[in-house]
Design a protein around this motif. Structure first.
Motif, PDB file in Angstrom:
ATOM      1  N   ASP A   1      -4.684 -14.384 -22.542  1.00 31.75           N
ATOM      2  CA  ASP A   1      -3.270 -14.120 -22.293  1.00 31.75           C
ATOM      3  C   ASP A   1      -2.390 -14.754 -23.362  1.00 31.75           C
ATOM      4  OD1 ASP A   1      -3.775 -12.625 -20.055  1.00 31.75           O
ATOM      5  OD2 ASP A   1      -3.526 -14.316 -18.663  1.00 31.75           O
ATOM      6  N   HIS A   2      -2.740 -15.960 -23.792  1.00 31.70           N
ATOM      7  CA  HIS A   2      -1.948 -16.682 -24.776  1.00 31.70           C
ATOM      8  C   HIS A   2      -1.966 -15.981 -26.139  1.00 31.70           C
ATOM      9  CE1 HIS A   2      -0.077 -20.105 -26.766  1.00 31.70           C
ATOM     10  NE2 HIS A   2      -1.047 -20.084 -27.675  1.00 31.70           N
ATOM     11  N   ARG A   3      -3.123 -15.450 -26.510  1.00 31.61           N
ATOM     12  CA  ARG A   3      -3.250 -14.791 -27.813  1.00 31.61           C
ATOM     13  C   ARG A   3      -2.696 -13.376 -27.827  1.00 31.61           C
ATOM     14  NH1 ARG A   3      -8.776 -16.788 -30.083  1.00 31.61           N
ATOM     15  NH2 ARG A   3      -8.208 -18.917 -30.609  1.00 31.61           N
ATOM     16  N   GLY A   4      -2.374 -12.833 -26.653  1.00 29.81           N
ATOM     17  CA  GLY A   4      -1.762 -11.510 -26.616  1.00 29.81           C
ATOM     18  C   GLY A   4      -2.696 -10.381 -26.257  1.00 29.81           C
ATOM     19  N   GLY A   5      -3.769 -10.662 -25.547  1.00 29.74           N
ATOM     20  CA  GLY A   5      -4.663  -9.611 -25.087  1.00 29.74           C
ATOM     21  C   GLY A   5      -6.062  -9.740 -25.658  1.00 29.74           C
ATOM     22  N   LEU A   6      -6.911  -8.845 -25.171  1.00 31.36           N
ATOM     23  CA  LEU A   6      -8.325  -8.872 -25.546  1.00 31.36           C
ATOM     24  C   LEU A   6      -8.521  -8.595 -27.032  1.00 31.36           C
ATOM     25  CD1 LEU A   6     -11.294  -9.063 -24.602  1.00 31.36           C
ATOM     26  CD2 LEU A   6     -11.201  -6.604 -24.211  1.00 31.36           C
ATOM     27  N   ASP A   7      -7.771  -7.643 -27.582  1.00 36.88           N
ATOM     28  CA  ASP A   7      -7.947  -7.274 -28.989  1.00 36.88           C
ATOM     29  C   ASP A   7      -7.639  -8.449 -29.922  1.00 36.88           C
ATOM     30  OD1 ASP A   7      -8.457  -4.779 -27.962  1.00 36.88           O
ATOM     31  OD2 ASP A   7      -6.425  -4.036 -28.335  1.00 36.88           O
ATOM     32  N   ALA A   8      -6.532  -9.125 -29.670  1.00 35.18           N
ATOM     33  CA  ALA A   8      -6.149 -10.256 -30.514  1.00 35.18           C
ATOM     34  C   ALA A   8      -7.109 -11.424 -30.340  1.00 35.18           C
ATOM     35  CB  ALA A   8      -4.728 -10.695 -30.184  1.00 35.18           C
TER      36      ALA A   8
ATOM     37  N   VAL B   1      -6.259  -0.972 -28.207  1.00 39.93           N
ATOM     38  CA  VAL B   1      -6.679  -0.121 -29.322  1.00 39.93           C
ATOM     39  C   VAL B   1      -7.612   0.987 -28.836  1.00 39.93           C
ATOM     40  CG1 VAL B   1      -7.941  -0.092 -31.507  1.00 39.93           C
ATOM     41  CG2 VAL B   1      -6.384  -1.968 -30.990  1.00 39.93           C
ATOM     42  N   LEU B   2      -8.584   0.624 -27.989  1.00 39.44           N
ATOM     43  CA  LEU B   2      -9.559   1.599 -27.516  1.00 39.44           C
ATOM     44  C   LEU B   2      -9.057   2.387 -26.313  1.00 39.44           C
ATOM     45  CD1 LEU B   2     -12.802  -0.557 -27.794  1.00 39.44           C
ATOM     46  CD2 LEU B   2     -11.966   1.157 -29.390  1.00 39.44           C
ATOM     47  N   GLY B   3      -8.088   1.844 -25.582  1.00 45.13           N
ATOM     48  CA  GLY B   3      -7.554   2.535 -24.414  1.00 45.13           C
ATOM     49  C   GLY B   3      -8.491   2.566 -23.224  1.00 45.13           C
TER      50      GLY B   3
ATOM     51  N   ILE C   1     -13.629  -2.430 -31.609  1.00 42.97           N
ATOM     52  CA  ILE C   1     -12.183  -2.612 -31.837  1.00 42.97           C
ATOM     53  C   ILE C   1     -11.906  -2.659 -33.339  1.00 42.97           C
ATOM     54  CG2 ILE C   1     -10.280  -4.240 -31.566  1.00 42.97           C
ATOM     55  CD1 ILE C   1     -11.438  -4.898 -28.783  1.00 42.97           C
ATOM     56  N   ALA C   2     -12.721  -3.392 -34.082  1.00 41.03           N
ATOM     57  CA  ALA C   2     -12.527  -3.489 -35.533  1.00 41.03           C
ATOM     58  C   ALA C   2     -12.688  -2.117 -36.195  1.00 41.03           C
ATOM     59  CB  ALA C   2     -13.516  -4.482 -36.134  1.00 41.03           C
ATOM     60  N   LYS C   3     -13.652  -1.341 -35.731  1.00 42.38           N
ATOM     61  CA  LYS C   3     -13.870  -0.012 -36.285  1.00 42.38           C
ATOM     62  C   LYS C   3     -12.692   0.911 -35.973  1.00 42.38           C
ATOM     63  CE  LYS C   3     -17.324   3.672 -36.304  1.00 42.38           C
ATOM     64  NZ  LYS C   3     -18.605   4.135 -35.749  1.00 42.38           N
ATOM     65  N   ALA C   4     -12.156   0.833 -34.754  1.00 49.19           N
ATOM     66  CA  ALA C   4     -11.023   1.677 -34.354  1.00 49.19           C
ATOM     67  C   ALA C   4      -9.769   1.300 -35.132  1.00 49.19           C
ATOM     68  CB  ALA C   4     -10.783   1.556 -32.855  1.00 49.19           C
ATOM     69  N   GLN C   5      -9.583   0.010 -35.390  1.00 48.67           N
ATOM     70  CA  GLN C   5      -8.409  -0.421 -36.149  1.00 48.67           C
ATOM     71  C   GLN C   5      -8.511  -0.014 -37.615  1.00 48.67           C
ATOM     72  OE1 GLN C   5      -8.307  -4.610 -35.284  1.00 48.67           O
ATOM     73  NE2 GLN C   5      -6.793  -4.347 -33.649  1.00 48.67           N
ATOM     74  N   ALA C   6      -9.721   0.019 -38.151  1.00 50.34           N
ATOM     75  CA  ALA C   6      -9.898   0.392 -39.546  1.00 50.34           C
ATOM     76  C   ALA C   6      -9.612   1.871 -39.756  1.00 50.34           C
ATOM     77  CB  ALA C   6     -11.318   0.053 -39.998  1.00 50.34           C
ATOM     78  N   THR C   7      -9.985   2.710 -38.799  1.00 50.36           N
ATOM     79  CA  THR C   7      -9.768   4.152 -38.939  1.00 50.36           C
ATOM     80  C   THR C   7      -8.324   4.546 -38.634  1.00 50.36           C
ATOM     81  OG1 THR C   7     -10.496   4.552 -36.665  1.00 50.36           O
ATOM     82  CG2 THR C   7     -12.155   4.698 -38.400  1.00 50.36           C
TER      83      THR C   7
END
Length: 95
Positions: free
Chosen positions: A60-67, A42-44, A88-94
């Motif tokens: 790795d099991h959950r699908g990455g740092l964001d998840a 999300v943040l790149g 991450i939560a702020k970037a996903q909200a915007t």
């Protein structure tokens, strides 16, 4: 630098060394900590954490740092990991 996982909060445990003659002496069981760089989709960008090997498998099991951070409890996370979670939560909200 503390011996504590930044993502799961896993820390040292104590127990006994037990000899063949059943003599017991106190010891510490330390977590298997590794310095790793995890990237956020999300943040790149990448972040450096000191995490246990079990936490690395969970990421790795959950699908990455964001998840992983989305489902992680705030009480288990370190201050740095909590800041990343909020970013991450702020970037996903915007987005």
């Amino acid at each position: 630098m503390s011996r504590k996982c930044e993502l799961t909060g896993k820390g040292p445990m104590s127990g006994n060394n037990v000899s063949h003659a059943k003599n017991r002496t106190r010891r510490r069981f330390l977590p298997n900590l590794q310095d790793v760089t995890l990237s956020s989709d999300v943040l790149g960008r990448s972040f450096r954490f000191r995490i246990s090997s079990a936490a690395l498998r969970s990421v790795d099991h959950r699908g990455g740092l964001d998840a992983f951070l989305a489902k992680a409890k705030d009480a288990d996370l370190s201050n740095e990991a909590l800041k990343v979670k909020k970013l991450i939560a702020k970037a996903q909200a915007t987005a």
